[in-house]
Design an enzyme around this catalytic site. Structure first.
Site, PDB file in Angstrom:
ATOM      1  NE  ARG A   1      -3.868   0.668   2.042  1.00 32.16           N
ATOM      2  CZ  ARG A   1      -5.083   0.858   2.560  1.00 32.16           C
ATOM      3  NH1 ARG A   1      -5.253   1.699   3.571  1.00 32.16           N
ATOM      4  NH2 ARG A   1      -6.135   0.230   2.083  1.00 32.16           N
TER       5      ARG A   1
ATOM      6  CG  HIS B   1      -8.591   0.235  -2.517  1.00 32.14           C
ATOM      7  ND1 HIS B   1      -7.812  -0.856  -2.183  1.00 32.14           N
ATOM      8  CD2 HIS B   1      -9.254   0.572  -1.356  1.00 32.14           C
ATOM      9  CE1 HIS B   1      -7.985  -1.142  -0.901  1.00 32.14           C
ATOM     10  NE2 HIS B   1      -8.856  -0.296  -0.393  1.00 32.14           N
TER      11      HIS B   1
ATOM     12  CD  GLN C   1     -13.235  -1.503  -0.316  1.00 27.85           C
ATOM     13  OE1 GLN C   1     -12.349  -1.352   0.497  1.00 27.85           O
ATOM     14  NE2 GLN C   1     -14.418  -2.002   0.014  1.00 27.85           N
TER      15      GLN C   1
ATOM     16  CG  ASP D   1     -13.681   6.650  -0.599  1.00 30.20           C
ATOM     17  OD1 ASP D   1     -13.645   6.544   0.634  1.00 30.20           O
ATOM     18  OD2 ASP D   1     -12.664   6.511  -1.325  1.00 30.20           O
TER      19      ASP D   1
ATOM     20  CB  CYS E   1     -14.120   1.493   0.519  1.00 32.79           C
ATOM     21  SG  CYS E   1     -13.475   3.181   0.644  1.00 32.79           S
TER      22      CYS E   1
ATOM     23  NE  ARG F   1     -10.711  -5.007   1.066  1.00 32.31           N
ATOM     24  CZ  ARG F   1      -9.872  -4.013   1.411  1.00 32.31           C
ATOM     25  NH1 ARG F   1     -10.360  -2.931   1.998  1.00 32.31           N
ATOM     26  NH2 ARG F   1      -8.582  -4.074   1.124  1.00 32.31           N
TER      27      ARG F   1
HETATM   28  N1   CP Z   1     -11.316   0.232   2.779  1.00 32.99           N
HETATM   29  C1   CP Z   1     -10.030   0.131   3.166  1.00 32.99           C
HETATM   30  O1   CP Z   1      -9.125  -0.172   2.386  1.00 32.99           O
HETATM   31  O2   CP Z   1      -9.820   0.366   4.489  1.00 32.99           O
HETATM   32  P1   CP Z   1      -8.412   0.553   5.199  1.00 32.99           P
HETATM   33  O3   CP Z   1      -7.826   1.840   4.726  1.00 32.99           O
HETATM   34  O4   CP Z   1      -8.769   0.565   6.666  1.00 32.99           O
HETATM   35  O5   CP Z   1      -7.529  -0.604   4.860  1.00 32.99           O
HETATM   36  N1  NVA Z   2     -10.050   6.953  -1.074  1.00 27.77           N
HETATM   37  C1  NVA Z   2      -9.602   6.587   0.247  1.00 27.77           C
HETATM   38  C2  NVA Z   2      -9.809   5.112   0.454  1.00 27.77           C
HETATM   39  C3  NVA Z   2      -9.380   4.586   1.779  1.00 27.77           C
HETATM   40  C4  NVA Z   2      -9.589   3.115   1.887  1.00 27.77           C
HETATM   41  C5  NVA Z   2      -8.124   6.959   0.400  1.00 27.77           C
HETATM   42  O1  NVA Z   2      -7.346   6.793  -0.555  1.00 27.77           O
HETATM   43  O2  NVA Z   2      -7.761   7.385   1.478  1.00 27.77           O
END
Ligand code: CP
Ligand code: NVA
Length: 307
Positions: free
Chosen positions: A104, A131, A134, A219, A259, A287
């Site tokens: 990540r 992502h 997700q 989101d 998400c 997930r």
């Molecule tokens: N939705 C999601 O990826 O959550 P986190 O950022 O908590 O991993």
């Molecule tokens: N769009 C958000 C998603 C978090 C899971 C971000 O990138 O922070």
């Protein structure tokens, strides 16, 4: 057979996505029956997280444990990556020890670089661009509640961000209609808009997007990296809150997804996210199951290339 990575939904065929979703549903039932696979016995997964996470980290670590494997979590300060060791060197070293790398980060190119040099599967656990993990969970959730998503209308409301980009790829892979309502300057990526043009409709009007939709998705307006702009973004996205009024124009049995993490009172009202149409807890749980199905697919369809 070579190495299969998962940096985007486009790394899989439509058939493979469908297969992973049905396997995720099977694995969920197996877990309920307390049946476990030893797929990762004596093997490690390295989780490199350069951004915060609750769901992604916990679901990967739990999934690997349920496969009898071991997870090694690396925050930037834990490894030499945070001190500038090249990604290419890190990828080659980790591939000599671990069976899987989950990453990540912000710049998508960092994950691409990891995949370029790794000789074990690399999974994108979120980048600024997309992502995809997700979306496996989200499609599983829709399928469990409403059946096949093909041909259905889905509304994305708010920011044309990383999660939106993965919804766009899902729309073209699984052939559904994605109606995206964003402010003019927060549309999704231009190239992706072109690539997905057969399956997406862009608007600035949330009501137009949500009309008769089978699913409404949103989101946060200030994702990771946008913390300093939070106040300004609250103003820009005013009018894009998924509230009871907006849900009332969607189909009567429309679902709501997010998400998470969510900010009640900004992108969604508490009434909607905590209401009867919301499936966010199933979505979050999935997930785990979807990523286990993904890990199983990648490990069984990859062959470690000779060093
Ligand atoms: N939705 C999601 O990826 O959550 P986190 O950022 O908590 O991993
Ligand atoms: N769009 C958000 C998603 C978090 C899971 C971000 O990138 O922070």
């Amino acid at each position: 057979m070579s190495i299969r990575h998962f940096l985007s939904l486009m790394d899989l065929t439509t058939e493979e996505i469908r297969l992973i979703i049905s396997r995720a549903i099977e694995l969920k039932a197996e877990l309920q029956a307390q049946t476990f696979s030893t797929l990762m016995h004596n093997q490690s997964a390295v989780l490199i997280f350069e951004k915060s996470s609750t769901r992604t980290r916990v679901s990967f670590e739990t999934g690997v444990t349920q496969f009898s494997g071991n997870s090694i979590f690396l925050a930037p300060s834990d490894s030499h990556l945070g001190r500038g060791e090249p990604i290419a060197d890190t990828a080659r070293v980790l591939s000599r020890m671990a069976s899987l790398i989950v990453m990540r980060t912000g710049p998508h190119e960092r994950i691409e670089k990891m995949a370029q040099y790794a000789t074990v599967p690399v999974i994108n656990g979120l980048s600024d661009f997309n992502h995809p993990c997700q979306l496996l969970a989200d499609i599983q959730t829709f399928t469990e509640h409403r059946g096949d998503i093909r041909g259905r209308k889905v509304a994305w409301i708010g920011d044309g961000n990383n999660v939106c980009h993965s919804w766009m790829n899902a729309a073209r892979q699984l052939d559904f209609e994605l109606h995206i309502a964003t402010p003019k300057d927060h549309r999704p990526d231009q190239n992706l808009i072109k690539d997905c043009s057969n399956n997406i409709v862009l608007t600035e009007d949330p009501k137009v997007a949500a009309k008769d939709a089978a699913l409404v998705v949103t989101d946060t307006w200030s994702g990771m990296g946008h913390e300093k702009e939070k106040e300004a973004r609250e103003k820009i996205f005013e009018g894009y809150c998924v509230d009871e009024n907006l849900m009332s124009v969607a189909a009567k049995d429309a679902l709501f997804m997010h998400c998470l993490p969510a900010y009640r009172g900004s992108e969604v009202t508490a009434g909607v996210i905590d209401g009867a149409q919301s499936v966010i807890w199933d979505e979050a749980e999935n997930r785990l199951h979807a990523q286990k199905a993904l890990i199983e697919f990648l490990l069984t369809n990859s062959q470690k290339t000779p060093q």
